[in-house]
Design a protein around this motif. Structure first.
Motif, mmCIF file in Angstrom:
data_model
loop_
_atom_site.group_PDB
_atom_site.id
_atom_site.type_symbol
_atom_site.label_atom_id
_atom_site.label_comp_id
_atom_site.label_asym_id
_atom_site.label_seq_id
_atom_site.Cartn_x
_atom_site.Cartn_y
_atom_site.Cartn_z
ATOM 1 N N ALA A 51 0.820 -1.214 0.000
ATOM 2 C CA ALA A 51 0.000 0.000 0.000
ATOM 3 C C ALA A 51 0.854 1.264 0.000
ATOM 4 N N GLN A 52 2.169 1.102 -0.162
ATOM 5 C CA GLN A 52 3.089 2.238 -0.113
ATOM 6 C C GLN A 52 3.585 2.575 -1.519
ATOM 7 N N PRO A 53 4.007 3.826 -1.747
ATOM 8 C CA PRO A 53 4.588 4.162 -3.046
ATOM 9 C C PRO A 53 5.960 3.517 -3.203
ATOM 10 N N GLY A 54 6.251 3.084 -4.383
ATOM 11 C CA GLY A 54 7.562 2.511 -4.638
ATOM 12 C C GLY A 54 7.683 1.063 -4.206
ATOM 13 N N SER A 55 8.860 0.494 -4.501
ATOM 14 C CA SER A 55 9.159 -0.906 -4.193
ATOM 15 C C SER A 55 10.465 -0.975 -3.421
ATOM 16 N N PRO A 56 10.647 -2.001 -2.582
ATOM 17 C CA PRO A 56 11.856 -2.082 -1.770
ATOM 18 C C PRO A 56 13.090 -2.396 -2.600
ATOM 19 N N ASP A 57 14.124 -1.579 -2.388
ATOM 20 C CA ASP A 57 15.412 -1.811 -3.047
ATOM 21 C C ASP A 57 16.446 -2.063 -1.953
ATOM 22 N N GLY A 58 17.604 -1.429 -2.021
ATOM 23 C CA GLY A 58 18.669 -1.706 -1.068
ATOM 24 C C GLY A 58 18.361 -1.237 0.338
ATOM 25 N N SER A 59 18.871 -1.987 1.333
ATOM 26 C CA SER A 59 18.624 -1.677 2.741
ATOM 27 C C SER A 59 19.910 -1.732 3.544
ATOM 28 N N THR A 60 19.865 -1.124 4.728
ATOM 29 C CA THR A 60 20.923 -1.268 5.718
ATOM 30 C C THR A 60 20.291 -1.170 7.094
ATOM 31 N N VAL A 61 21.063 -1.515 8.128
ATOM 32 C CA VAL A 61 20.567 -1.529 9.508
ATOM 33 C C VAL A 61 21.415 -0.590 10.346
ATOM 34 N N ASP A 62 20.779 0.232 11.189
ATOM 35 C CA ASP A 62 21.531 1.152 12.039
ATOM 36 C C ASP A 62 21.886 0.488 13.373
ATOM 37 N N ALA A 63 22.594 1.235 14.224
ATOM 38 C CA ALA A 63 23.090 0.679 15.475
ATOM 39 C C ALA A 63 21.975 0.296 16.435
ATOM 40 N N GLY A 70 19.209 -1.177 15.425
ATOM 41 C CA GLY A 70 18.478 -2.293 14.849
ATOM 42 C C GLY A 70 17.317 -1.897 13.965
ATOM 43 N N PHE A 71 17.223 -0.627 13.563
ATOM 44 C CA PHE A 71 16.188 -0.171 12.642
ATOM 45 C C PHE A 71 16.672 -0.374 11.210
ATOM 46 N N VAL A 72 15.760 -0.738 10.328
ATOM 47 C CA VAL A 72 16.079 -1.017 8.932
ATOM 48 C C VAL A 72 15.770 0.209 8.075
ATOM 49 N N TRP A 73 16.752 0.645 7.301
ATOM 50 C CA TRP A 73 16.582 1.765 6.362
ATOM 51 C C TRP A 73 16.494 1.190 4.957
ATOM 52 N N ASN A 74 15.451 1.566 4.219
ATOM 53 C CA ASN A 74 15.215 0.990 2.895
ATOM 54 C C ASN A 74 15.002 2.078 1.853
ATOM 55 N N ALA A 75 15.751 1.975 0.739
ATOM 56 C CA ALA A 75 15.537 2.846 -0.415
ATOM 57 C C ALA A 75 14.341 2.325 -1.195
ATOM 58 N N GLN A 76 13.381 3.201 -1.489
ATOM 59 C CA GLN A 76 12.160 2.742 -2.150
ATOM 60 C C GLN A 76 12.116 3.247 -3.595
ATOM 61 N N TRP A 77 12.446 2.317 -4.482
ATOM 62 C CA TRP A 77 12.527 2.574 -5.928
ATOM 63 C C TRP A 77 11.158 3.016 -6.446
ATOM 64 N N GLY A 78 11.116 4.154 -7.107
ATOM 65 C CA GLY A 78 9.866 4.686 -7.626
ATOM 66 C C GLY A 78 9.061 5.469 -6.610
ATOM 67 N N GLY A 79 9.490 5.459 -5.349
ATOM 68 C CA GLY A 79 8.760 6.144 -4.283
ATOM 69 C C GLY A 79 9.365 7.465 -3.873
ATOM 70 N N ALA A 80 10.559 7.792 -4.414
ATOM 71 C CA ALA A 80 11.246 9.051 -4.103
ATOM 72 C C ALA A 80 11.461 9.229 -2.599
ATOM 73 N N ARG A 81 11.790 8.143 -1.921
ATOM 74 C CA ARG A 81 11.975 8.250 -0.480
ATOM 75 C C ARG A 81 12.799 7.090 0.069
ATOM 76 N N VAL A 82 13.341 7.328 1.262
ATOM 77 C CA VAL A 82 13.984 6.298 2.066
ATOM 78 C C VAL A 82 13.176 6.178 3.348
ATOM 79 N N VAL A 83 12.880 4.947 3.762
ATOM 80 C CA VAL A 83 12.043 4.721 4.938
ATOM 81 C C VAL A 83 12.840 3.991 6.010
ATOM 82 N N ARG A 84 12.702 4.458 7.243
ATOM 83 C CA ARG A 84 13.279 3.761 8.397
ATOM 84 C C ARG A 84 12.173 2.947 9.074
ATOM 85 N N PHE A 85 12.407 1.642 9.155
ATOM 86 C CA PHE A 85 11.454 0.739 9.792
ATOM 87 C C PHE A 85 11.957 0.351 11.181
#
Length: 293
Positions: free
Chosen positions: A193-205, A207-222
């Protein structure tokens, strides 16, 4: 949090960004140009190396001048000083429409990577693999995919995150830090239900997941429970990969791409294919794990 331009590379498929804490510089690849890039923020110097075929992923090693590289058809070592490429093994020679794609070392220094099916039908015939530190390759017992992405690991190494971009879901599974066994694959975050699709990710100190969202013009922290913690808007439509960098690992580096855009879309999205950075006041990353072989 506002994205700042670092290098206006106009890459067709900028990807695979990683920060090297030893050289205090950022690396990334333009996959379709078969080129590895490096930028040193303090000096402002930018350089690149040509590859014999598309460079899809890579990892640092104990030697700051040598990388483990994932070319489209094979794994190899690459020496940044001499340019020498030492082959390790070929991947999926029996599948002519697949190539390597995303990859990252686990916390124990083993290189985990996936492949991608370039056939227009996008059948899920690609797989996830691991190159162990003894250079033995194994296929991970995970379901077949079309486009591997989002490979990253929790701070303690006991969770592996991954996705098939076409499914618009980031998955996770239990990951045995001793044996490397994977189990209990499940949905971590549903992006249907979100704009874009999940591309590359990384994890911060934390334990939150950061994901680049292809086509969504955004990076999301989960958050660790898969809920959205924050959204970083990007000035271009196709962010592709993220990594923490800077001396304090308090900056997010983001690659982008103009792959698949029409001439009109590229004219409207002038920064597509650039490398960006986002300063973060309250988040720190983790040093990138190095290949231990």
């Amino acid at each position: 949090m506002k994205a700042q331009l670092v290098v206006d590379g106009r890459h067709e498929l900028g990807e695979g960004v990683l920060w090297c804490e030893r050289t205090q510089s950022v690396f990334w690849t333009d996959i379709h140009a078969s080129r590895l890039w490096n930028h040193h923020p303090q000096s402002g110097a930018t350089r690149s190396w040509g590859m014999p075929e598309r460079l899809c992923c890579y990892a640092f090693t104990a030697d700051a001048q040598q990388l483990l590289i994932g070319l489209e058809s094979r794994l190899a070592f690459f020496n940044l000083l001499t340019g020498v490429i030492a082959p390790i093994c070929r991947i999926e020679d029996d599948l002519p429409t697949t190539r390597l794609n995303d990859g990252r070392c686990d916390r124990q220094g083993r290189f985990v990577f996936g492949t991608l099916n370039e056939d227009p039908g996008r059948a899920p015939i690609a797989s996830f693999y691991r190159l162990n530190t003894d250079l033995v390759l194994e296929r991970l017992p995970l379901p077949g995919i079309a486009i591997s992405n989002s490979i990253c690991f929790s701070p303690d190494g006991r969770l592996m995150y991954h996705c098939d971009t076409l499914q618009k879901r980031i998955m996770c599974c239990d990951y045995d830090t001793l044996t490397g066994a994977v189990a209990n694959q499940r949905v971590f975050a549903d992006l249907s239900a979100q704009p874009g699709s999940p591309d590359g990710s990384t994890v911060d100190a934390d334990g939150f997941v950061w994901n680049a969202q292809w086509g969504g013009a955004r990076v999301v922290r989960f958050a660790p429970d898969g809920s959205i913690d924050r959204i970083v808007e990007m000035p271009t439509a196709q962010p592709s990969c993220v990594a923490f960098g800077g001396a304090q690992l308090d900056r997010l580096y983001v690659t982008t791409a103009h792959e698949g855009m029409s001439a009109g879309q590229r004219a409207d999205d002038a920064l597509a294919g650039a490398l960006f950075t986002v300063p973060l006041a309250d988040v720190r990353g983790l040093p990138e794990a190095r290949f231990g072989g």
